[in-house]
Design an enzyme around this catalytic site. Sequence first.
Site, PDB file in Angstrom:
ATOM      1  N   HIS A  82       0.708  -1.288  -0.052  1.00 48.27           N
ATOM      2  CA  HIS A  82       0.016   0.057   0.080  1.00 48.27           C
ATOM      3  C   HIS A  82       0.792   1.150   0.031  1.00 48.27           C
ATOM      4  CE1 HIS A  82      -3.438   2.602   0.782  1.00 48.27           C
ATOM      5  NE2 HIS A  82      -2.702   3.335   1.761  1.00 48.27           N
ATOM      6  N   ASP A 161     -15.348   2.559   7.500  1.00 51.39           N
ATOM      7  CA  ASP A 161     -14.594   3.483   7.160  1.00 51.39           C
ATOM      8  C   ASP A 161     -14.965   4.398   6.142  1.00 51.39           C
ATOM      9  OD1 ASP A 161     -11.715   4.401   7.050  1.00 51.39           O
ATOM     10  OD2 ASP A 161     -12.039   3.804   4.992  1.00 51.39           O
ATOM     11  N   ARG A 168     -15.142  12.625   9.066  1.00 51.72           N
ATOM     12  CA  ARG A 168     -13.921  13.300   9.508  1.00 51.72           C
ATOM     13  C   ARG A 168     -13.575  14.317   8.717  1.00 51.72           C
ATOM     14  NH1 ARG A 168      -9.928   8.762   9.034  1.00 51.72           N
ATOM     15  NH2 ARG A 168      -8.511  10.244   9.413  1.00 51.72           N
ATOM     16  N   SER A 183      -7.811   3.448   9.629  1.00 53.06           N
ATOM     17  CA  SER A 183      -8.387   3.664   8.483  1.00 53.06           C
ATOM     18  C   SER A 183      -7.767   2.596   7.224  1.00 53.06           C
ATOM     19  CB  SER A 183      -8.558   5.114   7.934  1.00 53.06           C
ATOM     20  OG  SER A 183      -9.182   5.220   6.725  1.00 53.06           O
ATOM     21  N   LYS A 187      -8.696  -1.397   5.466  1.00 47.90           N
ATOM     22  CA  LYS A 187      -8.813  -1.621   4.002  1.00 47.90           C
ATOM     23  C   LYS A 187      -7.931  -2.775   3.686  1.00 47.90           C
ATOM     24  CE  LYS A 187      -8.938   2.625   3.423  1.00 47.90           C
ATOM     25  NZ  LYS A 187      -9.368   4.219   3.430  1.00 47.90           N
TER      26      LYS A 187
HETATM   27  N1  URA Z   1      -6.445   7.585   3.580  1.00 49.01           N
HETATM   28  C1  URA Z   1      -7.183   6.839   4.354  1.00 49.01           C
HETATM   29  O1  URA Z   1      -7.371   5.866   3.518  1.00 49.01           O
HETATM   30  N2  URA Z   1      -7.696   7.199   5.498  1.00 49.01           N
HETATM   31  C2  URA Z   1      -7.268   8.208   6.091  1.00 49.01           C
HETATM   32  O2  URA Z   1      -7.885   8.228   7.214  1.00 49.01           O
HETATM   33  C3  URA Z   1      -6.589   9.040   5.827  1.00 49.01           C
HETATM   34  C4  URA Z   1      -5.910   8.948   4.350  1.00 49.01           C
END
Ligand code: URA
Length: 434
Positions: A82, A161, A168, A183, A187
């Site tokens: 990632h 998320d 947020r 977050s 994923k």
């Molecule tokens: N990227 C994400 O996937 N989540 C966040 O909270 C910030 C950046």
Amino acid sequence: MRMVDIIEKKRNGEELSTEEIQFIIQGYTAGEIPDYQVSALMMAIYFQDMNERERADLTMAMVQSGDQIDLSKIEGIKVDKHSTGGVGDTTTLSLAAMVAACGVPVAKMSGRGLGHTGGTIDKLESISGFHVELSTEQFVKQVNDIKMAVIGQSGNLTPADKKLYALRDVTGTVPSIPLIASSIMSKKIAAGADSIVLDVKTGDGAFMKTLEDAEELAHAMVKIGNNVGRKTMAIISDMSQPLGFAIGNALEVKEAIDTLRGEGPEDLQELCYTLGSQMVVLGGKASSIDEARAMLKEAVTSGAALNIFKQFIAAQGGDDSVVDDPTRLPQAKYKIKVAAKESGYISKIEADDIGICAMLLGAGRATKESEIDLSVGLVLHKKVGDTVEIGDQLVTIHTNKLDIDDIIQKLYSHIEITKEKTDAPQLIKKIITE
Ligand code: URA
Ligand code: CA
């Protein structure tokens, strides 16, 4: 349990229990806890932080809020990569094929993405015929057969998320390490990886502008991964200037092909070897980083990595002749050269603003609904630290429109030339394994 008690607890700096964290995430996903209470809690977390256990619990509660991809039918250790995102980041395509050529299965789910250029999925769609929707059975079979598949997001992964991130975004609670780390990690875990290699970018073109912030985020994510049973490591890499030379979808596919031939830009080639060697070790195919690096280089020089890339394109319906003839990728009508107005050293190529120039040409989405022009973008001819003579080409603009004076001016103002020698930035800043 009452949400207001949980908010007060966190506001006062106390630790939340596993049950409390699950209650919040389940209740919010189900629409039973209102946005205003969750916003108050996010703000409390922003100020009071979360400890390691709370961060792991929050991550797993988000993983469990939706579907989880089951990759158990794929043989071998599934290692995912990632990147926290940057400008001209073409790494995934070349890296995946190199690692697959070393025997590590790459079962990747990628996104489209808002921003300067498209995401990996958009880039792949610049190959004629290529499709990104495979059933789970097809996905698993393809990875078992040729070790590599890349598909678009399918299913209902981490709905908690999605809801939290949107909240947020409008409540001033994005830049919080526990919230960002959980977050991102939720994923990756929901997408089924056994092991995760993180490329945390730092610099002007990155989400984390300073090395300190990038390091803190990297540590937080590595801890979460290892605490929930997924071997995780991170590298911190430079994003003060764009990665490689190409910024734009089809242009980056060509750059990925060059890199698979061992003829890529030095920084991109090196980043692939650095990330790749970690992946090959985590995937159990080499016992040391040095051995893994040698395997990756061999996969490039022997043509094995390029061959996997070809098979991968063909398996997903794409025109694999683009590998030998990249001019078959979408081409922009005009190529406009931007020449240096003075001599000296390149001291800055501001990633963020250069990325915006590519987006203004049509390479990226300004809003979710925007159409991407896959053919356009920028190709840099210089990188920070290079010498430059007046009249040398700095950038080639690939464009389908000619009214781009403002973009040219913007390029001049964000590529800085100085008389004093400037060193190239260090590409790999840190490697974090715990
Ligand atoms: N990227 C994400 O996937 N989540 C966040 O909270 C910030 C950046
Ligand atoms: Ca690039």
